[in-house]
Design an enzyme around this catalytic site. Structure first.
Site, PDB file in Angstrom:
ATOM      1  N   SER A   1       7.823   3.242   9.121  1.00  0.00           N
ATOM      2  CA  SER A   1       8.291   4.561   9.568  1.00  0.00           C
ATOM      3  C   SER A   1       7.706   4.926  10.919  1.00  0.00           C
ATOM      4  O   SER A   1       8.265   5.761  11.624  1.00  0.00           O
ATOM      5  CB  SER A   1       7.840   5.641   8.588  1.00  0.00           C
ATOM      6  OG  SER A   1       8.470   5.505   7.369  1.00  0.00           O
TER       7      SER A   1
ATOM      8  N   HIS B   1      15.092   0.710   8.522  1.00  0.00           N
ATOM      9  CA  HIS B   1      14.345   1.854   7.988  1.00  0.00           C
ATOM     10  C   HIS B   1      15.168   2.620   6.946  1.00  0.00           C
ATOM     11  O   HIS B   1      16.120   3.329   7.282  1.00  0.00           O
ATOM     12  CB  HIS B   1      13.933   2.782   9.139  1.00  0.00           C
ATOM     13  CG  HIS B   1      13.037   3.897   8.728  1.00  0.00           C
ATOM     14  ND1 HIS B   1      13.219   5.202   9.130  1.00  0.00           N
ATOM     15  CD2 HIS B   1      11.945   3.922   7.933  1.00  0.00           C
ATOM     16  CE1 HIS B   1      12.277   5.964   8.598  1.00  0.00           C
ATOM     17  NE2 HIS B   1      11.495   5.216   7.873  1.00  0.00           N
TER      18      HIS B   1
ATOM     19  N   GLU C   1      18.355   3.461   9.223  1.00  0.00           N
ATOM     20  CA  GLU C   1      18.230   3.322  10.674  1.00  0.00           C
ATOM     21  C   GLU C   1      17.976   1.847  11.002  1.00  0.00           C
ATOM     22  O   GLU C   1      17.078   1.231  10.417  1.00  0.00           O
ATOM     23  CB  GLU C   1      17.071   4.173  11.198  1.00  0.00           C
ATOM     24  CG  GLU C   1      17.326   5.669  11.060  1.00  0.00           C
ATOM     25  CD  GLU C   1      16.127   6.551  11.447  1.00  0.00           C
ATOM     26  OE1 GLU C   1      16.346   7.684  11.877  1.00  0.00           O
ATOM     27  OE2 GLU C   1      14.972   6.101  11.291  1.00  0.00           O
TER      28      GLU C   1
ATOM     29  N   ASN D   1      12.918  11.131  12.017  1.00  0.00           N
ATOM     30  CA  ASN D   1      11.561  11.689  12.062  1.00  0.00           C
ATOM     31  C   ASN D   1      11.195  12.261  13.426  1.00  0.00           C
ATOM     32  O   ASN D   1      10.168  12.909  13.575  1.00  0.00           O
ATOM     33  CB  ASN D   1      10.535  10.641  11.624  1.00  0.00           C
ATOM     34  CG  ASN D   1      10.529  10.480  10.118  1.00  0.00           C
ATOM     35  OD1 ASN D   1      10.898  11.405   9.388  1.00  0.00           O
ATOM     36  ND2 ASN D   1      10.150   9.307   9.650  1.00  0.00           N
TER      37      ASN D   1
HETATM   38  P1  NAI Z   1       3.550   2.010  -1.389  1.00  0.00           P
HETATM   39  O1  NAI Z   1       2.120   2.267  -1.205  1.00  0.00           O
HETATM   40  O2  NAI Z   1       4.292   2.695  -2.490  1.00  0.00           O
HETATM   41  O3  NAI Z   1       3.771   0.426  -1.585  1.00  0.00           O
HETATM   42  C1  NAI Z   1       3.198  -0.555  -0.793  1.00  0.00           C
HETATM   43  C2  NAI Z   1       3.044  -1.824  -1.619  1.00  0.00           C
HETATM   44  O4  NAI Z   1       2.678  -2.911  -0.778  1.00  0.00           O
HETATM   45  C3  NAI Z   1       1.947  -1.718  -2.695  1.00  0.00           C
HETATM   46  O5  NAI Z   1       2.525  -2.044  -3.938  1.00  0.00           O
HETATM   47  C4  NAI Z   1       0.899  -2.758  -2.272  1.00  0.00           C
HETATM   48  O6  NAI Z   1       0.300  -3.421  -3.373  1.00  0.00           O
HETATM   49  C5  NAI Z   1       1.732  -3.722  -1.457  1.00  0.00           C
HETATM   50  N1  NAI Z   1       0.998  -4.515  -0.477  1.00  0.00           N
HETATM   51  C6  NAI Z   1       0.068  -4.063   0.414  1.00  0.00           C
HETATM   52  N2  NAI Z   1      -0.337  -5.080   1.198  1.00  0.00           N
HETATM   53  C7  NAI Z   1       0.375  -6.174   0.831  1.00  0.00           C
HETATM   54  C8  NAI Z   1       0.428  -7.513   1.293  1.00  0.00           C
HETATM   55  N3  NAI Z   1      -0.350  -7.939   2.275  1.00  0.00           N
HETATM   56  N4  NAI Z   1       1.285  -8.372   0.671  1.00  0.00           N
HETATM   57  C9  NAI Z   1       2.060  -7.971  -0.348  1.00  0.00           C
HETATM   58  N5  NAI Z   1       2.063  -6.691  -0.814  1.00  0.00           N
HETATM   59  C10 NAI Z   1       1.228  -5.806  -0.231  1.00  0.00           C
HETATM   60  O7  NAI Z   1       4.239   2.285   0.034  1.00  0.00           O
HETATM   61  P2  NAI Z   1       5.722   2.796   0.361  1.00  0.00           P
HETATM   62  O8  NAI Z   1       5.743   4.276   0.336  1.00  0.00           O
HETATM   63  O9  NAI Z   1       6.700   2.036  -0.446  1.00  0.00           O
HETATM   64  O10 NAI Z   1       5.841   2.360   1.895  1.00  0.00           O
HETATM   65  C11 NAI Z   1       5.992   1.020   2.298  1.00  0.00           C
HETATM   66  C12 NAI Z   1       6.458   0.968   3.746  1.00  0.00           C
HETATM   67  O11 NAI Z   1       7.683   1.687   3.869  1.00  0.00           O
HETATM   68  C13 NAI Z   1       5.508   1.582   4.765  1.00  0.00           C
HETATM   69  O12 NAI Z   1       5.599   0.839   5.951  1.00  0.00           O
HETATM   70  C14 NAI Z   1       6.076   2.979   4.957  1.00  0.00           C
HETATM   71  O13 NAI Z   1       5.756   3.517   6.214  1.00  0.00           O
HETATM   72  C15 NAI Z   1       7.557   2.714   4.848  1.00  0.00           C
HETATM   73  N6  NAI Z   1       8.407   3.854   4.437  1.00  0.00           N
HETATM   74  C16 NAI Z   1       8.001   4.715   3.448  1.00  0.00           C
HETATM   75  C17 NAI Z   1       8.835   5.768   3.066  1.00  0.00           C
HETATM   76  C18 NAI Z   1       8.440   6.705   1.964  1.00  0.00           C
HETATM   77  O14 NAI Z   1       9.043   7.781   1.852  1.00  0.00           O
HETATM   78  N7  NAI Z   1       7.467   6.386   1.134  1.00  0.00           N
HETATM   79  C19 NAI Z   1      10.141   5.995   3.717  1.00  0.00           C
HETATM   80  C20 NAI Z   1      10.504   4.965   4.680  1.00  0.00           C
HETATM   81  C21 NAI Z   1       9.633   3.969   5.034  1.00  0.00           C
END
Ligand code: NAI
Length: 385
Positions: free
Chosen positions: A116, A137, A149, A187
């Site tokens: 993001s 995105h 996006e 954003n």
């Molecule tokens: P989250 O914290 O729910 O999930 C992240 C996952 O990645 C966790 O399950 C973790 O165990 C895993 N992980 C971390 N390092 C790792 C690695 N080296 N190899 C494999 N798995 C790994 O995070 P979320 O909210 O799903 O966000 C993920 C990405 O998406 C971020 O870049 C965030 O900025 C982006 N994003 C998030 C949004 C939201 O509303 N939560 C919306 C759009 C994008």
């Protein structure tokens, strides 16, 4: 196309569901086995609920589940044609992971990030052949929000862009093309929805409930800014604002608010902590808004012209086309109308006058009208009409 998803959190799980429901074999990888199991449980539950609601058949559910493989080793993504990364928002960790992916995946693979806030160019720089990097995105929840996006970096090849866009289009999503700049479209353009609302509160013009009432009842927004910030979480929303502000070299238009910072510091995070701008504990008294129409209209006008100015400036700086800017806000954050279409309705001259009045009154750069708005008013133009 075989799809790989890295990261089984909120976003990764949603993206896997989309890929599987659209007929792709998909492998989901997460370092954390427990998270992987809970993601699998949740996916089965969500698909079962869709069957109960009659949205998909039992066969479709079984087929989708059958297409998903789970793994804890990044090596499990070796045979994928595209890998969409949705891990922790940390540039060093992402770069590390992308460099590994490039080594183990086949030559023609597309490597996409769901980031993001990080620049796609900086992630691509970790690759030997950065033409395969792209930003894809999604919005939360990914299976439900129509907008995606698509962000080519300066290194991205045309063929990577075309393949990535075609894939996401084929999932029935509304794709918009966006320059690799802070906040992408949504954003960035949405900042004043929060920032100007907070500013109006800080000036003592109205309380949270009244500002929310003006935006929902008079403006037609689904949620008022304070209710929405309480949903997103004041910690999360503040962090996004601060990162956009920093990334724009401290442009005062994006300056974060002390009110939000203090709420986050106090632990008034919103719904998840039981209290934010509003109190969510049981039996809490609802604060009634001041429904004085002139005050409400002032609030709506002020936030709306700031949003429009941001949208116009995104077009001015070629961040996205005028069509895509409007699609992004209606499909990514459910705005009742595209902001540029709204500007045509209000009259660009009226929008400019309101901004100039604020600029003159406050003497702050924050209220400077976009040069494109001035130019269009001078030349008597509209966006779509
Ligand atoms: P989250 O914290 O729910 O999930 C992240 C996952 O990645 C966790 O399950 C973790 O165990 C895993 N992980 C971390 N390092 C790792 C690695 N080296 N190899 C494999 N798995 C790994 O995070 P979320 O909210 O799903 O966000 C993920 C990405 O998406 C971020 O870049 C965030 O900025 C982006 N994003 C998030 C949004 C939201 O509303 N939560 C919306 C759009 C994008």
């Amino acid at each position: 196309m075989k799809v790989g998803v890295l990261g089984a959190g909120t976003m990764g799980s949603g993206i896997v569901q989309l890929a599987a429901q659209n007929g792709h074999n998909v492998t989901l990888v997460d370092l954390n086995e427990q998270i992987l199991h809970s993601s699998e449980d949740k996916l089965v539950k969500i698909l079962s609920r869709l069957v109960e609601k009659g949205r998909i058949t039992d066969e479709q559910k079984s087929a989708a589940i059958g297409r998903i493989a789970y793994g804890c080793d990044i090596q499990d993504l070796a045979d994928c044609d595209i890998v969409i990364e949705a891990i922790i928002e940390n540039l060093n960790i992402k770069c590390d992971v992308f460099a590994k992916l490039e080594q183990l995946c086949k030559k023609g693979v597309i490597l996409a990030s769901n980031t993001s806030s990080l620049s796609i160019a900086s992630i691509g720089a970790a690759l030997e052949e950065p033409s395969k990097i792209i930003g894809i995105h999604f919005f939360n929840p990914a299976p439900l929000m129509p907008l995606v996006e698509i962000i080519p970096a300066v290194q991205t090849s045309d063929s990577t862009l075309k393949k990535a866009k075609d894939l996401i289009d084929s999932w029935g999503k509304v794709t918009v093309l966006c320059k690799d700049t802070p906040g992408f479209i949504v954003n960035r353009v949405a900042r004043p929805f929060y920032g100007e609302a907070l500013r109006i509160y800080e000036e003592g013009i109205a309380d949270f409930a009244t500002i929310d009432w003006a935006m929902t009842e008079l403006g037609g927004f689904r949620m008022g800014p304070f209710t929405l910030m309480d949903y997103i979480g004041n910690d999360v929303n503040y962090a996004v604002t601060e990162s956009v502000f920093t990334a724009f070299y401290y442009d005062s238009r994006y300056r974060p608010s002390f009110t939000q910072k203090r709420h986050a510091e106090a632990g008034y995070l919103g719904r998840k902590s039981g209290r934010g701008y509003f109190d969510y504990t049981e039996g809490a008294v609802r604060i009634e808004p001041n429904k004085e129409r002139r005050l409400g209209e002032y609030i709506l006008d002020r936030i709306l012209v700031m949003l429009i100015n941001e949208a116009v400036d995104a077009v001015f700086l070629n961040i996205a086309s005028k069509e895509d800017v409007d699609l992004a806000m209606t499909n990514g954050v459910n705005y009742p109308k595209g902001l540029l279409n709204w500007a045509d309705e209000i009259g660009l001259d009226n929008v400019l006058t309101k901004l100039e009045d604020m600029f003159n009154e406050y003497g702050e750069d924050r209220y400077r009208p976009s040069p494109l708005l001035r130019r269009m008013v001078r030349d008597n133009q509209t966006f779509f009409a």
